[in-house]
Design a protein around this motif. Structure first.
Motif, mmCIF file in Angstrom:
data_model
loop_
_atom_site.group_PDB
_atom_site.id
_atom_site.type_symbol
_atom_site.label_atom_id
_atom_site.label_comp_id
_atom_site.label_asym_id
_atom_site.label_seq_id
_atom_site.Cartn_x
_atom_site.Cartn_y
_atom_site.Cartn_z
ATOM 1 N N ILE A 23 0.834 -1.208 0.000
ATOM 2 C CA ILE A 23 0.000 0.000 0.000
ATOM 3 C C ILE A 23 0.867 1.257 0.000
ATOM 4 O O ILE A 23 0.631 2.194 -0.769
ATOM 5 C CB ILE A 23 -0.967 -0.013 1.193
ATOM 6 C CG1 ILE A 23 -2.019 -1.110 0.996
ATOM 7 C CG2 ILE A 23 -1.650 1.346 1.358
ATOM 8 C CD1 ILE A 23 -2.885 -1.379 2.203
ATOM 9 N N THR A 24 1.902 1.299 0.852
ATOM 10 C CA THR A 24 2.755 2.497 0.882
ATOM 11 C C THR A 24 3.521 2.667 -0.433
ATOM 12 O O THR A 24 3.716 3.798 -0.900
ATOM 13 C CB THR A 24 3.746 2.436 2.062
ATOM 14 O OG1 THR A 24 4.522 1.226 1.982
ATOM 15 C CG2 THR A 24 3.007 2.469 3.388
ATOM 16 N N SER A 25 3.944 1.544 -1.056
ATOM 17 C CA SER A 25 4.627 1.633 -2.355
ATOM 18 C C SER A 25 3.684 2.134 -3.435
ATOM 19 O O SER A 25 4.080 2.925 -4.303
ATOM 20 C CB SER A 25 5.186 0.265 -2.754
ATOM 21 O OG SER A 25 6.291 -0.085 -1.958
ATOM 22 N N ALA A 26 2.429 1.677 -3.401
ATOM 23 C CA ALA A 26 1.440 2.124 -4.392
ATOM 24 C C ALA A 26 1.161 3.615 -4.239
ATOM 25 O O ALA A 26 0.996 4.337 -5.234
ATOM 26 C CB ALA A 26 0.154 1.316 -4.245
ATOM 27 N N VAL A 27 1.111 4.085 -2.988
ATOM 28 C CA VAL A 27 0.894 5.514 -2.737
ATOM 29 C C VAL A 27 2.055 6.325 -3.303
ATOM 30 O O VAL A 27 1.857 7.350 -3.985
ATOM 31 C CB VAL A 27 0.721 5.779 -1.224
ATOM 32 C CG1 VAL A 27 0.742 7.277 -0.934
ATOM 33 C CG2 VAL A 27 -0.591 5.174 -0.731
ATOM 34 N N ILE A 152 -7.560 0.439 -4.377
ATOM 35 C CA ILE A 152 -8.624 1.305 -3.863
ATOM 36 C C ILE A 152 -8.039 2.470 -3.079
ATOM 37 O O ILE A 152 -8.435 3.626 -3.246
ATOM 38 C CB ILE A 152 -9.584 0.498 -2.959
ATOM 39 C CG1 ILE A 152 -10.267 -0.612 -3.761
ATOM 40 C CG2 ILE A 152 -10.645 1.410 -2.341
ATOM 41 C CD1 ILE A 152 -10.997 -1.623 -2.898
ATOM 42 N N VAL A 153 -7.072 2.157 -2.207
ATOM 43 C CA VAL A 153 -6.575 3.143 -1.253
ATOM 44 C C VAL A 153 -5.570 4.108 -1.872
ATOM 45 O O VAL A 153 -5.596 5.307 -1.574
ATOM 46 C CB VAL A 153 -5.941 2.426 -0.040
ATOM 47 C CG1 VAL A 153 -5.196 3.413 0.863
ATOM 48 C CG2 VAL A 153 -7.009 1.686 0.741
ATOM 49 N N SER A 154 -4.670 3.598 -2.745
ATOM 50 C CA SER A 154 -3.526 4.409 -3.173
ATOM 51 C C SER A 154 -3.893 5.714 -3.884
ATOM 52 O O SER A 154 -3.292 6.754 -3.576
ATOM 53 C CB SER A 154 -2.574 3.576 -4.038
ATOM 54 O OG SER A 154 -3.211 3.082 -5.182
ATOM 55 N N ALA A 158 -2.792 8.944 -1.961
ATOM 56 C CA ALA A 158 -1.767 9.757 -2.619
ATOM 57 C C ALA A 158 -2.259 11.189 -2.831
ATOM 58 O O ALA A 158 -1.515 12.151 -2.631
ATOM 59 C CB ALA A 158 -1.373 9.127 -3.951
ATOM 60 N N ALA A 159 -3.535 11.325 -3.228
ATOM 61 C CA ALA A 159 -4.096 12.659 -3.450
ATOM 62 C C ALA A 159 -4.106 13.466 -2.156
ATOM 63 O O ALA A 159 -3.739 14.652 -2.127
ATOM 64 C CB ALA A 159 -5.512 12.536 -4.008
ATOM 65 N N LEU A 160 -4.513 12.820 -1.062
ATOM 66 C CA LEU A 160 -4.572 13.515 0.231
ATOM 67 C C LEU A 160 -3.174 13.873 0.731
ATOM 68 O O LEU A 160 -2.898 15.035 1.072
ATOM 69 C CB LEU A 160 -5.290 12.624 1.250
ATOM 70 C CG LEU A 160 -5.324 13.141 2.688
ATOM 71 C CD1 LEU A 160 -6.110 14.447 2.769
ATOM 72 C CD2 LEU A 160 -5.914 12.092 3.625
ATOM 73 N N LEU A 161 -2.282 12.884 0.761
ATOM 74 C CA LEU A 161 -0.947 13.110 1.335
ATOM 75 C C LEU A 161 -0.120 14.060 0.482
ATOM 76 O O LEU A 161 0.630 14.897 1.006
ATOM 77 C CB LEU A 161 -0.219 11.773 1.513
ATOM 78 C CG LEU A 161 -0.881 10.782 2.475
ATOM 79 C CD1 LEU A 161 -0.104 9.474 2.507
ATOM 80 C CD2 LEU A 161 -0.979 11.371 3.868
ATOM 81 N N TYR A 162 -0.248 13.929 -0.844
ATOM 82 C CA TYR A 162 0.526 14.781 -1.749
ATOM 83 C C TYR A 162 0.083 16.246 -1.640
ATOM 84 O O TYR A 162 0.865 17.168 -1.890
ATOM 85 C CB TYR A 162 0.362 14.282 -3.180
ATOM 86 C CG TYR A 162 1.337 14.879 -4.170
ATOM 87 C CD1 TYR A 162 2.707 14.724 -4.013
ATOM 88 C CD2 TYR A 162 0.886 15.598 -5.282
ATOM 89 C CE1 TYR A 162 3.606 15.270 -4.920
ATOM 90 C CE2 TYR A 162 1.770 16.136 -6.194
ATOM 91 C CZ TYR A 162 3.128 15.971 -6.013
ATOM 92 O OH TYR A 162 4.000 16.510 -6.918
ATOM 93 N N SER A 163 -1.190 16.448 -1.235
ATOM 94 C CA SER A 163 -1.706 17.818 -1.123
ATOM 95 C C SER A 163 -1.325 18.472 0.209
ATOM 96 O O SER A 163 -1.236 19.693 0.294
ATOM 97 C CB SER A 163 -3.234 17.820 -1.281
ATOM 98 O OG SER A 163 -3.846 17.089 -0.226
ATOM 99 N N ILE A 164 -1.125 17.657 1.261
ATOM 100 C CA ILE A 164 -0.832 18.237 2.578
ATOM 101 C C ILE A 164 0.630 18.062 3.001
ATOM 102 O O ILE A 164 1.105 18.764 3.895
ATOM 103 C CB ILE A 164 -1.758 17.648 3.667
ATOM 104 C CG1 ILE A 164 -1.565 16.133 3.795
ATOM 105 C CG2 ILE A 164 -3.211 17.979 3.372
ATOM 106 C CD1 ILE A 164 -2.383 15.509 4.922
ATOM 107 N N TRP A 165 1.338 17.112 2.384
ATOM 108 C CA TRP A 165 2.759 16.897 2.670
ATOM 109 C C TRP A 165 3.574 17.198 1.427
ATOM 110 O O TRP A 165 3.048 17.293 0.317
ATOM 111 C CB TRP A 165 3.034 15.446 3.067
ATOM 112 C CG TRP A 165 2.433 14.998 4.358
ATOM 113 C CD1 TRP A 165 1.838 15.771 5.311
ATOM 114 C CD2 TRP A 165 2.387 13.649 4.844
ATOM 115 N NE1 TRP A 165 1.416 15.000 6.350
ATOM 116 C CE2 TRP A 165 1.737 13.693 6.103
ATOM 117 C CE3 TRP A 165 2.811 12.427 4.356
ATOM 118 C CZ2 TRP A 165 1.508 12.559 6.865
ATOM 119 C CZ3 TRP A 165 2.601 11.294 5.118
ATOM 120 C CH2 TRP A 165 1.957 11.345 6.356
#
Length: 413
Positions: A23-27, A152-154, A158-165
């Motif tokens: 999951i973390t790699s897909a993100v 489903i999750v990535s 990715a959209a959430l984390l990439y926007s805030i981090w």
């Protein structure tokens, strides 16, 4: 095969670690694609990024398989996870000082792909050393469900984390995921096949030939290998054409395109869990044929729908996803059951190469045909091809009687 009495604890320990890492790699993979898109806007760069992702497995699969069979598979998986994490960590260090050059990202993706190729081959070759033969199809279902969750999750994560981090934080998350996977593997005792004992090597080329010979002793598996290549050729373009089908043919929005992808992934998740619970028909060949027929029929129906039939298309997407694990999971389980553990690395290396080579061929052919005949007609054509592959599987005696042949071998042994 060497199996332990507490196989469930061992399998699910590895499974849980891999779930976090996948999951973390897909993100991170999704975040890097978006970074490249924003930085370059170049389709060629994105194509090169895709190429970097499959090239090591496509060209080096059999060679990777030999190394996996030579080495202790536990250490191969840990080293592979370490390589993936190291490539991400180097990206983070460079990104801390300068804006990431495109070539550095492509190189990192290539190195991560090498690690992933070693890891997936070693993991597939390790599972039969832990899991009893009659449970392999069920365990393959659970593994498929992890892949589905990552689909489903990535994108959303990715959209959430990439926007805030910033990108470095997403990279750090992937390094943490790889560390969790390494720790999970380290906690499990993985037996080593007798033929892997020190001094058992007979030369690289000879070992490669031994792997081919081990596969050729099972004509049904050889047929399944090429059936798998045909399936990937027919189906892979569908993954790329989902947004075009939704937005171009059905006139949908980006949200509706995302919804179709999510419905497909949820179908895969449910199919993986169902396979994990049930295990498929007693005759695995019938499970494979039924899955191919179901997926082909869903694709055919999707291509026949009118332009206002998006809701029905969503239902077809769910059926496609639901049937996938019953084909992929059972096929992998058959290889794990039939091939002796000491040859599994080489066999799965070859398996990965055939699939990886069929992928770009299918994408090129599907893209060209869809441009000429329409994306909905490619869905129809793909459905007909997959249904034809199911019929071919049914007509081939080596596949149709795969379980019967194995039963006779056991009785005569």
């Amino acid at each position: 095969m060497n199996q332990t009495s507490n196989w469930k604890r061992q399998f699910f320990t590895i499974w849980a670690g891999q779930a976090v890492s996948i999951i973390t790699s897909a993100v991170l993979q999704m975040a890097l694609i978006w970074y490249l898109t924003a930085k370059t806007g170049s389709a060629m760069v994105l194509s090169m990024a895709t190429l970097a992702g499959f090239l090591p497995q496509a060209l080096g699969g059999p060679l990777i398989g030999v190394w996996v069979d030579r080495m202790h598979r536990k250490y191969v998986m840990m080293l592979a996870d370490g390589l993936v994490a190291a490539a991400a960590a180097v990206l983070a260090v460079i990104a801390f000082y300068v804006e990431l050059p495109v070539w550095v990202i492509l190189l990192a993706l290539f190195i991560r792909s090498i690690g992933s190729a070693f890891h997936s081959t070693a993991l597939n070759a390790t599972t039969p050393l832990i899991v009893p033969g009659e449970q392999l199809a069920k365990c393959a279902g659970y593994s498929q469900s992890v892949q589905s969750v990552s689909y489903i999750v990535s994108p959303a994560a990715a959209a959430l984390l990439y926007s805030i981090w910033d990108l470095n934080a997403v990279i750090a998350l992937d390094v943490l995921g790889a560390a969790v996977a390494c720790c999970a593997v380290a906690m499990v005792r993985i037996p080593r096949p007798a033929a892997q004992a020190p001094g058992a090597k007979s030369g690289f080329t000879a070992e490669l030939k031994e792997g081919y010979k081990a596969l050729n002793e099972h004509k049904g598996l050889v047929a399944l290998l090429w059936i798998g290549g045909l399936f990937i050729f027919a189906f892979m373009p569908i993954n790329a054409l989902f947004p075009l089908m939704t937005m171009g043919y059905f006139g949908g929005t980006l949200k509706e395109a995302s919804a179709a992808e999510i419905v497909f992934a949820v179908g895969m998740l449910l199919g993986g869990l169902w396979l994990g619970k049930w295990g498929g028909f007693k005759n695995r060949a019938w499970t494979i044929v039924a899955a191919l027929l179901t997926m082909g029929a869903a694709l055919l129906l999707a291509g026949l729908l009118p332009a206002n039939g998006f809701i029905a298309f969503m239902a077809c997407c769910a059926v496609m996803g639901l049937s996938g694990p019953f084909y992929n999971g059972v096929q992998v389980a058959l290889f794990q059951e039939r091939i002796q553990p000491e040859y599994l690395g080489r066999v799965f290396g070859l398996y990965g190469s055939v699939m990886a080579l069929a992928m770009p061929l299918g994408l090129v052919a599907g893209g060209a045909f869809a441009d000429q005949i329409g994306v909905n007609r490619w869905f129809m054509l793909s459905g007909l091809m997959i249904m034809g592959i199911a019929v071919l599987s049914l007509l081939l005696p080596s596949i149709r009687t795969l379980d019967e042949a194995e039963e006779k071998e056991r009785e005569s042994a």
